[in-house]
Design a protein around this motif. Sequence first.
Motif: not given
Lengths: 412, 104
Positions: A41, A43, A46, A49, A56, A128-131, A134-135
């Motif tokens: 990723h 990062q 993110y 996004i 993504p 929003f610290y993970t994909l 954030a998605t």
Amino acid sequence: MRKLLVLGAGTAGTMAVNKLRPRLDAAQWSITIVDQDDVHHYQPGYLFIPFGIYQPHEVTKPRHRFIPDGVDLVLGTIERVVPEDNKVLLADGRELGYDFLVIASGTSPRPDQTPGMADDMGGNVHEFYTLEGATRLAEKLKTWEGGKLVVQLTEMPIKCPVAPLEFTFLADAFFTEQGMRDRVEITYVTPLEGAFTKPVASRHLGGMLEERKIQLEPDFMVESVDAEARKLVSFDEREVPYDLLVTIPINMGADFVARSGLGDDLNYVPVDKETLLSTAYDNIFAVGDASNIPASKAGSVAHFAMDLFPDNFLRHVQGLPMTEKFDGHANCFIESGHGKGLLIDFNYDTEPLPGKYPLPGVGPFSLLKETELNHWGKLMFRWMYWNLLLPGKELPLPALMSMAGKQVEELS
Amino acid sequence: MPVTTMNGHEVHVDDEGFLTQYDEWTEELAKTLAANIGIDLTDRHWEIIRFLRADYAKQGETATTRRVDTVGGFPTKEQFQLFPKKPAKKMAYIAGLPKPHGCV
């Protein structure tokens, strides 16, 4: 045959194998790198996004593409390290032995650590610290009609410490561009005394919050999230109500680090801050976010540290003293919205100051000042990350921080 | 580093008034420091301060509120009651230790 084992094929781990493979004789050294999946990723992406600036699919690529020939990529979940026996156990029962171990397993947001924070995750609470997070937030913002937006930082240290402020600036710009800024009340809640950790940057960035009519709620150490009543509650019994909470949960190192008895109270591996060698074991290093060095948890710290690490590693394995001393150097672009950004450059001892970077007086980037060029620098960085940084190529930036080009301000 | 006089002794402090030399701290001095920020030290305050001093001697850095909770066994909630508003900063100030680094 000596064995180097690297745990984690993220930014720091991937750079480590790319830099070490050409310098370790293939007849004498095997290199293995372990990760739980084959998705790398980007990062820093993110952040963009939630606002639809990046999609993504633009922030991931297969990990194996960045692992050089002569390095084995093992996919599996790490159960624990047994440092007394120089081996690593995987969850499926496999065992990997090592002569030298490099822990590069990073840090992750842990909403489960704050009571109530996970209860309404994906509903009125987002991150929003993970994909994935954030998605989900991008979907939420497409239809959100306004109200109280609270951006809340749980506890330091966090990965990319400027990202919560950037998110807040970008949210202000996003709602302005949507023509609904007057229907959104934005509050920035932080356990710090001000907008940022260090005084000069905190003053500049705090001023930027004020200009954007963003409320600041400092010294707020969250005790719990009341998902039912939609409010944050602090340890000293203050409450902040929200309609939409974007939280930055506490970050912790990998659980296997704790299970192996190698971590501190946040699962970070205690190391010497100049050499990254474990303080407990002479054949274990921790690089990137996984260590406890008092620097930002950020790719740029991993990058500058990684400029010095290979020389030290090669000396250490020969029984020689390590001569390169990392200074905690980091720099970060800070998106401020409307196509502009700032840049900060700092280390263990020197806080972010205004000036020019990397060439004193020339730049082209301006420190602690909003410019369009800084924004383009940030966008260009994604290309540099995949094409130069991860493959371990040289970037034309010095590893150690320099005071040249910085203006020392008097603190009032 | 500025030098200031407290209880008749010269001590080294930083620009926010935090003691910079571990060994210049005494329990007497702690009472003065606490009074400076309006805190009356109870037994429970002392337990925390002694934990912080001992932990610093071992670790070489000031314990965070999290560490005072998880390692010291003093719940964060109680830290806020004993050292209102800014426990991490106030505990370090009274214990004569550097402010815990808010990592950038």
